[in-house]
Write an enzyme that holds these catalytic residues in place. Structure first.
Site, PDB file in Angstrom:
ATOM      1  N   GLY A 176       4.941  93.455 -43.003  1.00 14.42           N
ATOM      2  CA  GLY A 176       4.048  93.480 -44.157  1.00 14.42           C
ATOM      3  C   GLY A 176       2.583  93.462 -43.778  1.00 14.42           C
ATOM      4  N   GLY A 177       2.280  94.000 -42.604  1.00 14.63           N
ATOM      5  CA  GLY A 177       0.884  94.106 -42.178  1.00 14.63           C
ATOM      6  C   GLY A 177       0.295  92.784 -41.703  1.00 14.63           C
ATOM      7  N   GLU A 212      -0.115  95.452 -27.131  1.00 11.79           N
ATOM      8  CA  GLU A 212      -0.128  96.886 -26.836  1.00 11.79           C
ATOM      9  C   GLU A 212      -1.531  97.443 -27.004  1.00 11.79           C
ATOM     10  OE1 GLU A 212       3.049  98.203 -29.446  1.00 11.79           O
ATOM     11  OE2 GLU A 212       1.671  98.538 -31.096  1.00 11.79           O
ATOM     12  N   LYS A 213      -1.711  98.673 -26.595  1.00  9.65           N
ATOM     13  CA  LYS A 213      -3.006  99.345 -26.713  1.00  9.65           C
ATOM     14  C   LYS A 213      -3.364  99.442 -28.189  1.00  9.65           C
ATOM     15  CE  LYS A 213      -6.410 101.913 -25.168  1.00  9.65           C
ATOM     16  NZ  LYS A 213      -7.468 101.161 -24.453  1.00  9.65           N
ATOM     17  N   LEU A 215      -4.929 101.592 -30.787  1.00 13.71           N
ATOM     18  CA  LEU A 215      -5.383 102.979 -30.919  1.00 13.71           C
ATOM     19  C   LEU A 215      -6.497 103.002 -31.959  1.00 13.71           C
ATOM     20  CD1 LEU A 215      -1.847 104.647 -30.901  1.00 13.71           C
ATOM     21  CD2 LEU A 215      -3.409 104.351 -28.987  1.00 13.71           C
ATOM     22  N   GLU A 287       8.527 104.516 -37.561  1.00 17.83           N
ATOM     23  CA  GLU A 287       7.083 104.609 -37.813  1.00 17.83           C
ATOM     24  C   GLU A 287       6.349 104.864 -36.496  1.00 17.83           C
ATOM     25  OE1 GLU A 287       6.542 102.079 -41.852  1.00 17.83           O
ATOM     26  OE2 GLU A 287       5.961 101.030 -40.031  1.00 17.83           O
ATOM     27  N   GLU A 299       7.349 100.830 -35.056  1.00 20.01           N
ATOM     28  CA  GLU A 299       8.479 100.014 -35.501  1.00 20.01           C
ATOM     29  C   GLU A 299       9.466 100.847 -36.297  1.00 20.01           C
ATOM     30  OE1 GLU A 299       8.087  96.976 -38.429  1.00 20.01           O
ATOM     31  OE2 GLU A 299       6.703  98.112 -39.673  1.00 20.01           O
ATOM     32  N   ASN A 301      11.930 100.681 -39.724  1.00 22.29           N
ATOM     33  CA  ASN A 301      12.327  99.968 -40.930  1.00 22.29           C
ATOM     34  C   ASN A 301      13.775 100.306 -41.220  1.00 22.29           C
ATOM     35  OD1 ASN A 301       9.947  98.568 -41.602  1.00 22.29           O
ATOM     36  ND2 ASN A 301       9.034 100.469 -42.308  1.00 22.29           N
ATOM     37  N   ARG A 303      15.793 100.103 -43.674  1.00 19.96           N
ATOM     38  CA  ARG A 303      16.059  99.998 -45.116  1.00 19.96           C
ATOM     39  C   ARG A 303      15.481 101.211 -45.827  1.00 19.96           C
ATOM     40  NH1 ARG A 303      10.844  99.244 -46.625  1.00 19.96           N
ATOM     41  NH2 ARG A 303       9.584  98.084 -45.158  1.00 19.96           N
TER      42      ARG A 303
HETATM   43  P1  ADP Z   1       4.145  95.823 -40.157  1.00 25.85           P
HETATM   44  O1  ADP Z   1       5.559  95.596 -39.735  1.00 25.85           O
HETATM   45  O2  ADP Z   1       3.436  94.544 -40.479  1.00 25.85           O
HETATM   46  O3  ADP Z   1       4.003  96.879 -41.205  1.00 25.85           O
HETATM   47  P2  ADP Z   1       3.375  97.755 -38.081  1.00 25.85           P
HETATM   48  O4  ADP Z   1       3.702  97.545 -36.658  1.00 25.85           O
HETATM   49  O5  ADP Z   1       4.203  98.771 -38.823  1.00 25.85           O
HETATM   50  O6  ADP Z   1       3.395  96.339 -38.846  1.00 25.85           O
HETATM   51  O7  ADP Z   1       1.844  98.160 -38.226  1.00 25.85           O
HETATM   52  C1  ADP Z   1       1.237  98.261 -39.504  1.00 25.85           C
HETATM   53  C2  ADP Z   1      -0.075  99.001 -39.386  1.00 25.85           C
HETATM   54  O8  ADP Z   1      -0.948  98.321 -38.439  1.00 25.85           O
HETATM   55  C3  ADP Z   1       0.037 100.423 -38.843  1.00 25.85           C
HETATM   56  O9  ADP Z   1       0.367 101.363 -39.855  1.00 25.85           O
HETATM   57  C4  ADP Z   1      -1.366 100.608 -38.301  1.00 25.85           C
HETATM   58  O10 ADP Z   1      -2.264 100.815 -39.379  1.00 25.85           O
HETATM   59  C5  ADP Z   1      -1.705  99.260 -37.681  1.00 25.85           C
HETATM   60  N1  ADP Z   1      -1.316  99.190 -36.241  1.00 25.85           N
HETATM   61  C6  ADP Z   1      -0.173  98.696 -35.733  1.00 25.85           C
HETATM   62  N2  ADP Z   1      -0.122  98.829 -34.385  1.00 25.85           N
HETATM   63  C7  ADP Z   1      -1.296  99.406 -34.003  1.00 25.85           C
HETATM   64  C8  ADP Z   1      -1.862  99.830 -32.745  1.00 25.85           C
HETATM   65  N3  ADP Z   1      -1.217  99.674 -31.579  1.00 25.85           N
HETATM   66  N4  ADP Z   1      -3.083 100.406 -32.770  1.00 25.85           N
HETATM   67  C9  ADP Z   1      -3.750 100.582 -33.928  1.00 25.85           C
HETATM   68  N5  ADP Z   1      -3.278 100.203 -35.156  1.00 25.85           N
HETATM   69  C10 ADP Z   1      -2.069  99.631 -35.196  1.00 25.85           C
END
Ligand code: ADP
Length: 461
Positions: A176-177, A212-213, A215, A287, A299, A301, A303
């Site tokens: 959930g961000g 992680e890096k 981006l 994703e 990641e 999802n 579901r």
């Molecule tokens: P959640 O499970 O909380 O949704 P995510 O891993 O899917 O988390 O990441 C959610 C958002 O966070 C991505 O869509 C992107 O906007 C940002 N994000 C995640 N990982 C990175 C990364 N390595 N570099 C830049 N932005 C990232």
């Protein structure tokens, strides 16, 4: 003669309990009816008047308004399923949809969980084990180790240097961000680790972190898959969900604009391969972040997703029905060669919130007008007189359009937004209307930071 898979599926279940609320409860009930299945709706006390309750075969109130005591109450849901004679549970999205213990409890109760196995959910729910599984399957990942960070500050510092700043610290159990922190340079690394660890412990019950890096200007692109229990899997094209506020998606589209088929093709095939390797069942989404022509897995999802309709519009596949049929044990009735994505689709999430401050807005919908022209779909559970409660997510409707080209789909969304009137509560519609007038968005020149920057500029103006 051994049973064919179709024969063994017969009678697996004829009644589905929908363990969710809001627009997705209505959407799943609709899919059940079209498949000739009975639907059991549940509600909390706050949702007793929900319209999908009166159209369901049974409607059971399972607890008080607080989600913890109703939509997250596993025992109450299992009891309701038993009382109503349900043979399967559809978890929707959010709530218990990615809870491996719940999937396990459903199966142990002799019911079918409409989703992957508990073990697939557990593997993919831990972002570190998901990353490891994806690396093994040959799916490209964001640079960084597929192991949890150790406690030792010196080793953590070395890992960050190896990856190269900026890096992002993420909670293995995050979602959930939340549970993420960007670290621009070495001198704030250890403070960031301590804060994120504490947050992860509190919010997700585990202090496990990975790095992680980070981006700096990626797009968020995802691949929808559907798999059966018989070793068949296909991908249904891609979506762009870069329009985010606080890592939460606001507008989604399919296909992702400007991505050549020969770039995305191998990624889609790698996702299918990963599904086969982990024995995945049902629908799922991989994703990715996409930057400078390269894809990086972030990641999976496990579901149904909020934004599944844009893929339904372009692929013509009813994803919810396909998901239920897979849970019934049916063989997937399409091969990769049958998948053809046509035209362009957008989805706007209509939230009950202030369009300037984004604070949730509860209350009664006093007037509602929804567009109904060809190429427009509205997924919602609200009606005039509906009471938006303060207890749950603010999503009240999804406005979805489909047209032959991206430009035409944008024009259609402008029309759809112009024709949507919701009074009595505040919604983000004014903000969405302004966004669909934006030139850079129209040109497809956005990344995951675009919306936040756009909002900042608008506030300053
Ligand atoms: P959640 O499970 O909380 O949704 P995510 O891993 O899917 O988390 O990441 C959610 C958002 O966070 C991505 O869509 C992107 O906007 C940002 N994000 C995640 N990982 C990175 C990364 N390595 N570099 C830049 N932005 C990232």
């Amino acid at each position: 003669m051994p049973e064919t898979p179709e024969q063994s599926a017969a009678g697996r279940f004829d009644t589905v309990l929908i363990a969710n609320r809001g627009e997705i409860a209505a959407r799943i009930q609709h899919a059940c009816r079209e498949l000739g299945l009975k639907a059991v709706a549940i509600c909390s006390e706050a949702d007793k008047e929900a319209p999908y309750g009166s159209t369901a075969d049974s409607f059971i109130c399972i607890g008080p308004s607080s989600a913890a005591k109703s939509y997250l109450n596993q025992d109450a849901i299992l009891l309701a399923a038993r009382l109503a004679g349900a043979g399967a549970i559809h978890p929707g999205y959010g709530f218990l949809s990615e809870n491996a213990a719940f999937a396990d409890a459903v199966e142990k109760a002799g019911l079918i969980f409409i989703g992957p196995t508990a073990s697939s959910i557990a593997t993919m729910g831990d972002k570190i084990s998901a990353k490891r599984a994806m690396m093994t399957a040959g799916v490209p990942c964001v640079p960084g180790p597929d192991t949890a960070l150790p406690d030792d500050p010196a080793t953590i510092g070395r890992i960050a240097l190896e990856i190269g700043y900026p890096v992002i610290i993420k909670a293995a159990g995050g979602g959930g961000g939340r549970g993420m922190r960007v670290v621009p340079k070495a001198d704030v690394l250890h403070e960031a680790i301590a804060l994120t660890r504490e947050e992860a412990r509190k919010a997700f019950g585990s202090p496990s972190l990975y790095m992680e890096k980070f981006l700096e200007h990626p797009r968020h692109i995802e691949i929808q898959v559907i798999c059966d229990d018989h070793g068949n899997a296909v991908w249904l094209g891609h979506r762009d969900c870069s329009m985010q506020r606080r890592h939460q998606k606001v507008v989604e589209e399919a296909p992702a604009p400007g991505i050549a088929p020969d770039i995305i093709q191998p990624v889609g095939l790698a996702c299918v391969e990963a599904c086969l390797q982990i024995g995945y069942r049902g629908v799922g989404t991989f994703e990715f972040l996409y930057e400078d022509g390269a894809f990086y897995f972030i990641e999976m999802n496990t579901r149904l997703q909020v934004e599944h309709p844009v893929t339904e519009m372009t692929s013509g596949v009813d994803i919810v029905q396909a998901q239920i049929r897979a849970a019934q044990g049916h063989v997937l009735d399409l091969t990769q060669g049958d998948v053809t994505c046509e035209g362009h689709s957008f989805e706007c999430r209509i939230n009950a919130e202030d369009p300037e401050t984004f604070l949730p807005s509860a209350g009664v919908v006093t007037h509602l007008a929804l567009p109904a022209e060809p190429g427009i779909r509205v997924d919602t559970h609200i009606h005039a007189g509906y009471k938006v409660s303060p207890y749950y997510d603010s999503l009240i409707a999804k406005l979805i359009v489909h047209a032959p080209t991206r430009a035409e789909a944008m024009a259609r969304m402008r029309e759809a937004l112009a024709g949507t009137e919701i009074e009595g509560i505040s919604t983000n519609i004014p903000f969405l209307r302004a966004l669909f007038e934006d030139d850079a968005f129209a040109r497809g020149e956005t990344d995951i930071h675009y919306l936040e920057q756009w909002l900042k500029l608008r506030r300053a103006a």
